[in-house]
Enzyme design. Structure first.
Site, mmCIF file in Angstrom:
data_model
loop_
_atom_site.group_PDB
_atom_site.id
_atom_site.type_symbol
_atom_site.label_atom_id
_atom_site.label_comp_id
_atom_site.label_asym_id
_atom_site.label_seq_id
_atom_site.Cartn_x
_atom_site.Cartn_y
_atom_site.Cartn_z
ATOM 1 N N GLU A 116 0.868 -1.103 -0.131
ATOM 2 C CA GLU A 116 -0.114 -0.013 -0.030
ATOM 3 C C GLU A 116 0.671 1.326 -0.075
ATOM 4 O O GLU A 116 2.240 1.111 0.363
ATOM 5 C CB GLU A 116 -0.799 0.017 1.177
ATOM 6 C CG GLU A 116 -1.904 -1.141 1.061
ATOM 7 C CD GLU A 116 -2.958 -1.098 2.358
ATOM 8 O OE1 GLU A 116 -3.781 -1.967 2.185
ATOM 9 O OE2 GLU A 116 -2.884 -0.158 3.161
ATOM 10 N N HIS A 246 -9.059 10.187 3.201
ATOM 11 C CA HIS A 246 -8.573 8.997 2.024
ATOM 12 C C HIS A 246 -8.787 9.492 0.735
ATOM 13 O O HIS A 246 -9.895 10.168 0.476
ATOM 14 C CB HIS A 246 -9.452 7.938 2.459
ATOM 15 C CG HIS A 246 -8.967 6.717 1.763
ATOM 16 N ND1 HIS A 246 -8.893 6.357 0.544
ATOM 17 C CD2 HIS A 246 -8.357 5.642 2.449
ATOM 18 C CE1 HIS A 246 -8.326 5.173 0.176
ATOM 19 N NE2 HIS A 246 -7.883 4.509 1.521
ATOM 20 N N ARG A 293 -0.939 8.897 2.005
ATOM 21 C CA ARG A 293 -2.350 9.289 1.677
ATOM 22 C C ARG A 293 -2.523 11.090 1.869
ATOM 23 O O ARG A 293 -3.029 11.486 0.998
ATOM 24 C CB ARG A 293 -2.956 8.770 2.690
ATOM 25 C CG ARG A 293 -3.536 7.519 2.733
ATOM 26 C CD ARG A 293 -4.237 6.712 3.837
ATOM 27 N NE ARG A 293 -4.603 5.329 3.558
ATOM 28 C CZ ARG A 293 -5.166 4.850 4.381
ATOM 29 N NH1 ARG A 293 -5.581 5.396 5.474
ATOM 30 N NH2 ARG A 293 -5.783 3.335 4.233
ATOM 31 N N HIS A 354 -11.529 10.409 6.701
ATOM 32 C CA HIS A 354 -11.252 8.954 6.905
ATOM 33 C C HIS A 354 -10.787 8.655 8.173
ATOM 34 O O HIS A 354 -11.374 7.498 8.970
ATOM 35 C CB HIS A 354 -10.391 8.457 5.976
ATOM 36 C CG HIS A 354 -10.031 6.913 5.897
ATOM 37 N ND1 HIS A 354 -11.183 6.152 5.587
ATOM 38 C CD2 HIS A 354 -8.888 6.459 5.999
ATOM 39 C CE1 HIS A 354 -10.409 4.835 5.963
ATOM 40 N NE2 HIS A 354 -9.163 4.869 6.132
ATOM 41 N N ARG A 389 -1.319 9.226 8.975
ATOM 42 C CA ARG A 389 -1.106 7.850 9.309
ATOM 43 C C ARG A 389 -0.734 7.014 8.084
ATOM 44 O O ARG A 389 -1.130 7.179 6.955
ATOM 45 C CB ARG A 389 -2.762 7.228 9.631
ATOM 46 C CG ARG A 389 -2.643 5.706 10.074
ATOM 47 C CD ARG A 389 -3.972 5.420 10.531
ATOM 48 N NE ARG A 389 -4.885 5.493 9.605
ATOM 49 C CZ ARG A 389 -5.503 4.443 8.913
ATOM 50 N NH1 ARG A 389 -4.523 3.735 8.447
ATOM 51 N NH2 ARG A 389 -6.614 4.649 8.102
#
Length: 528
Positions: A116, A246, A293, A354, A389
């Site tokens: 990811e 997100h 992100r 998110h 994060r």
């Protein structure tokens, strides 16, 4: 008045993990979980990607995961916390597996580790694209075998009980003596009665705040209740300005919550394109779609504003169809249901609120600044995430800190007594609401205000306007709160306003743009 050794507020991964550990360790003691909706409704349930954990030290290492986490958080994470969480992750994962959770494997029997954004190695343990659902289902099944564990659905925690309710000598405590938490006042939504839940220890595991925004991937229950309760009880909050958006929520106007298109889809090779079919991410970061992100969300936001569009697109048409079906069946089904064939068409996506990287400030043992009050999961601020994060670190953080709360409470549980002298809730002179539209309109206004003024891009003027309106909304809602009989809707609005206030005030204190925080005035001042 219900009494428990431990009262747990929230039935997501963190709350359930803690509760199972405590109930198994102390069969002669009891733990009560309260949750305001069905027992399975939590942010955990909607977590698609998985758990970031180092399992293959030939192709990965703890230090690589630590470095990735520090980099994603723009260097603002706590190095000691990051190292602790990363290194304890494998053992915590093994426990979840021993309880029955299943994760995808390769034909050779190894974990099928995904990649990811922001990660330098394949380290995401997952169950298809419904990892959170698999884990939560496993834990909910396990608690049925524990007779000393009680889970009460449709119970809404209103406020924590501290010396504020027990004594009038508040100033004495505020000037040097730590407050104590004795439990919580809880609205039983089935009977509309307010009950006093007494407990030696209270563990806040109430989840996130996404519903304060107009567009969010969070479920309807994510109204920041635990953070607001802790704030009113004088618990310290930190890093509330770092709200993570997100990058790729499925764009469908008016849908709440928005359906999440997992980070793992980009890790699988999907490409972000604008309406002209241009792949634009490499203009913003050398990692392209695999940037962290905060970078991807800001890039999409800029691209949308540059072109005047409401979304961009995720191109999956070049991906292996069979493998996509195998890895992302839930996402595929959702796309097909709304008339999009991702093997032939682009998927419209846009950023959505998110995850809040800040929250109730805790130490390495999950302790707050209030005695006997702990916090874990998204409502807590551990220091793991810094300014942003790293993908799939949230489930990891939840299970590690649930264990750390459990370890600390285990050492103290026999030395703390339940406070038997707690006052009952006072509902005198309140009346039933005649116009619920007042609450509904205020909630809609709040979501619009936060989305327009305190979203991905902020400015000094937007923050000032937001704060002025929030103060008015606080006064209006506080008047209703004192006048009306308590309801879930009214309490949620009250909590959301408190959470929004903390986000705005924290934003005003931020002096440089970093991670998930972006203020156009700060950028300009740095360029001058």
């Amino acid at each position: 008045m219900p009494e428990s050794d431990v009262l747990v507020i929230g039935s997501g991964l963190a709350g359930l993990t803690f509760s199972i550990k405590f109930a198994e360790r102390f069969p002669d003691k009891n733990v009560t979980i309260i949750t305001k909706a069905d027992e399975s409704e939590s942010n955990t349930k909607y977590a698609q990607g998985g758990i970031a954990v180092v399992l293959d030290e030939l192709s990965d290492s703890f230090q690589q995961h630590i470095n990735d986490t520090i980099k994603a958080g723009s260097g603002l994470g706590d190095p000691n916390v990051i190292e602790t969480v990363v290194k304890e992750g494998p053992d915590r994962l093994k426990e979840i597996i021993s309880w029955g959770a299943q994760f995808d494997e390769t034909p050779e029997g190894d974990f099928d580790l995904g990649l990811e954004g922001g990660h330098s190695a394949n380290r995401i343990v997952h169950h298809k694209d419904i990892t959170g659902f698999e884990m939560e289902s496993t834990l909910l099944s396990k608690i049925k075998s524990l007779p000393n564990l009680t889970l009460l659905s449709h119970h809404f925690a209103i406020d924590l009980i501290t010396e504020h309710q027990v004594t009038q000598r508040i100033r004495k405590y505020e000037e040097g003596k730590k407050l104590n938490c004795y439990g919580a006042y809880v609205l039983n939504q089935k009977t509309d009665s307010i009950e006093t839940f007494k407990a030696k220890f209270t563990v806040m595991a109430s989840g996130g705040i996404g519903q304060v925004y107009r567009t969010t991937t969070n479920p309807l229950i994510a109204t920041g209740d635990g953070i607001a309760m802790a704030y009113r009880a004088k618990a310290k909050l930190r890093d509330m300005e770092f709200v993570q958006f997100h990058p790729t929520a499925l764009y469908k106007q008016g849908e709440n919550p928005s359906f999440l298109i997992s980070e793992a889809v980009r890790g699988f090779g999907a490409q972000l394109k604008n309406r002209s079919g241009e792949r634009f991410m490499f203009k913003y970061d050398e990692r392209g779609e695999l940037a962290s992100r905060d970078i991807v969300a800001k890039a999409i936001d800029r691209e949308m504003k540059r072109l005047g569009d409401e979304c961009v697109f995720l191109d999956c048409t070049h991906l292996d169809n069979d493998k996509f079906k195998e890895h992302f069946p839930n996402i595929l089904n959702k796309c097909i249901d709304i008339g999009i064939d991702p093997f032939k068409e682009y998927i419209p996506v846009a950023p959505a609120a998110h995850y809040v990287c800040g929250g109730i400030n805790v130490d390495l043992k999950g302790r707050t600044n209030i005695n006997n009050l702990y916090a874990c999961g998204e409502c807590s601020r551990t220091g793991l995430h810094g300014a942003n994060r790293l993908a799939s670190n949230s489930l990891l953080e939840a299970i590690v800190y649930a264990h750390r709360c459990f370890e600390d409470i285990t050492e103290k549980v026999d030395s703390v007594k339940i406070n038997e002298d707690l006052p009952a809730w006072n509902a005198d002179l309140t009346v039933p609401p005649e116009e619920l539209v007042l609450i509904t309109c205020s909630m809609n206004e709040l979501k619009t205000l936060m989305s327009d003024y305190v979203g991905i891009v902020r400015s000094e003027e937007r923050l000032k306007r937001a704060l002025r309106r929030l103060k008015v909304m606080y006064e209006e809602t506080n008047a209703l709160y004192k006048q009306l009989i308590i309801s879930t809707q009214l309490c949620e609005l009250r909590n959301m306003i408190d959470v929004c206030y903390t986000i705005v005030k924290s934003s005003e204190k931020r002096t440089i743009n970093v991670g998930g925080y972006y203020n156009i005035d700060l950028e300009e001042s740095l360029q001058d």
